[in-house]
Design a protein around this motif. Sequence first.
Motif, PDB file in Angstrom:
ATOM      1  N   ARG A   1      -9.230 -11.365   4.526  1.00  0.00           N
ATOM      2  CA  ARG A   1      -8.853 -11.175   5.927  1.00  0.00           C
ATOM      3  C   ARG A   1      -7.391 -10.756   6.043  1.00  0.00           C
ATOM      4  N   GLY A   2      -6.632 -11.049   4.999  1.00  0.00           N
ATOM      5  CA  GLY A   2      -5.237 -10.619   4.977  1.00  0.00           C
ATOM      6  C   GLY A   2      -5.086  -9.215   4.437  1.00  0.00           C
ATOM      7  N   ASP A   3      -5.761  -8.918   3.316  1.00  0.00           N
ATOM      8  CA  ASP A   3      -5.744  -7.569   2.759  1.00  0.00           C
ATOM      9  C   ASP A   3      -6.735  -7.480   1.615  1.00  0.00           C
TER      10      ASP A   3
ATOM     11  N   ASP B   1       0.827  -1.207   0.000  1.00  0.00           N
ATOM     12  CA  ASP B   1       0.000   0.000   0.000  1.00  0.00           C
ATOM     13  C   ASP B   1       0.862   1.258   0.000  1.00  0.00           C
ATOM     14  N   GLN B   2       1.923   1.234   0.795  1.00  0.00           N
ATOM     15  CA  GLN B   2       2.797   2.398   0.926  1.00  0.00           C
ATOM     16  C   GLN B   2       3.477   2.737  -0.394  1.00  0.00           C
ATOM     17  N   HIS B   3       3.951   1.716  -1.094  1.00  0.00           N
ATOM     18  CA  HIS B   3       4.689   1.930  -2.346  1.00  0.00           C
ATOM     19  C   HIS B   3       3.801   1.813  -3.583  1.00  0.00           C
TER      20      HIS B   3
ATOM     21  N   GLY C   1      -8.093   4.269  -2.159  1.00  0.00           N
ATOM     22  CA  GLY C   1      -7.800   2.910  -1.723  1.00  0.00           C
ATOM     23  C   GLY C   1      -7.356   2.066  -2.896  1.00  0.00           C
ATOM     24  N   LEU C   2      -7.257   0.769  -2.671  1.00  0.00           N
ATOM     25  CA  LEU C   2      -6.831  -0.181  -3.709  1.00  0.00           C
ATOM     26  C   LEU C   2      -5.479   0.194  -4.301  1.00  0.00           C
ATOM     27  N   LYS C   3      -4.621   0.795  -3.503  1.00  0.00           N
ATOM     28  CA  LYS C   3      -3.341   1.279  -4.020  1.00  0.00           C
ATOM     29  C   LYS C   3      -2.443   0.143  -4.498  1.00  0.00           C
TER      30      LYS C   3
ATOM     31  N   VAL D   1      -5.849  -0.225  10.342  1.00  0.00           N
ATOM     32  CA  VAL D   1      -7.262   0.128  10.195  1.00  0.00           C
ATOM     33  C   VAL D   1      -7.478   1.275   9.214  1.00  0.00           C
ATOM     34  N   GLU D   2      -6.527   2.196   9.105  1.00  0.00           N
ATOM     35  CA  GLU D   2      -6.705   3.289   8.144  1.00  0.00           C
ATOM     36  C   GLU D   2      -6.626   2.782   6.712  1.00  0.00           C
ATOM     37  N   ARG D   3      -5.817   1.757   6.483  1.00  0.00           N
ATOM     38  CA  ARG D   3      -5.739   1.146   5.145  1.00  0.00           C
ATOM     39  C   ARG D   3      -7.033   0.402   4.830  1.00  0.00           C
TER      40      ARG D   3
END
Length: 431
Positions: A154-156, A106-108, A272-274, A412-414
């Motif tokens: 449940r993982g992402d 998500d970060q990258h 989202g969905l980055k 939780v923010e992700r």
Amino acid sequence: MNNMVNKAQGFGLSMLTKIAGSEILDQLKLRKFIEKFLYQSSKAGFKTLSQTQKILKSGQNIQKQRLPPQSKALFDLNLSAEQQLTCDAMQKFAQEVLYPLAHAADQHEIFPHELWQYSTDLGLNFYALPEALGGVASEQNIVSNILIAQHLARGDFSLTAGLLSSFSVINAITRWGSEQIQAKYLGAFAENPELKASFAVQEETAAFNPYQLKTQAIAHQAHYLISGEKTLVMLGENADLYLVSADLDGTPEVFVVQRDHSITAKKSPAMGLKATESVTLQFKNTPAQRLGDDDFDYHTFVDLGNLMWGAMAVGTCEAMKKYCIQYANERTAFGEPISHRQSVAFMIADMVIEIDAMQMLIFNAASLAESGQPFHREAYLARLLCAEKSMKIGTDGVQILGGHGFTKEHPVERWYRDLRATAIVHSGLHA
């Protein structure tokens, strides 16, 4: 002909050897699941794969494959032994593979390359292929596909959406593909696990309606030409194949498009969905083939796609609930855990109720669809509830963590950002 059979058998043996020897199976304790999967797939895999390869090379048609409906009672909530095994494997995969990779992805804004190898090791795409074409699906497995999406999420959320892109395209081709489409692509997916596919259905319009499309298709000789723009195409720059929705003479249809020079892509990062590396695709007189023929149902195409998004929302909400319970029990204020505060306890109780309600509506719609019954009303209700309650659960999760919920120190923010896609994206994945 013997050479073709030997080649097909050699491919099959090499695939079995590669999968069976994968270290990831032992690391995740999934060998039992994969061994059962390989046993089932071996019943028809070598023979039918060699036949499919022969057809692909000779240009002949094969008889169109259609999976029969399930015969079990409607809305049966009892999982079969195989479904339970699948759920356990996917949940373990989510916890030990997806969750650790999710923050950096998500970060990258990059989909981890190693996930494709993990997907191959799990044989995920083969689960969508019918037995007659080298896979293991002997009948419609809509509920099983919903369970796969839910437990992986449940993982992402984002990594699950990207991981299931090719899997979902195979499901759609298996369900509706014409003889020509199935002969050309299902065998290719069975032979080449590195082949990637995605959906291009979303358009950048206010209150997007999947039944009113700006993207246009026109007949041209033996195929069609597509022109228009699609946004939020997951893994769009890496896909070899797209399923594209477009208007054909006033009627929405779905087309199979191979990537070529007539398609241009530009990055379109979203809230989202980055990790899905979403892009906007521009089609300009792009050659295409219709996905199905007389038995194609666009309404069902949209409904099944929405059920998959709802299932991922349920899985992510379950992860949110679990994380919030643990945080509320460990976080102390005024000498006691914050879970002792009614305001916090009621929020978590509401999460449990809403998650169960979302899951029941999705299972009801999926069970009807799997049995060949009308399910549009149930799918529509499930989408409405998931769109509303998943965003509420995401908001409540951030609220329970307070200031910590606003930071990237906690997931939780992700999850909050990803869950909001449930109300935005129509179809785009497929049960």
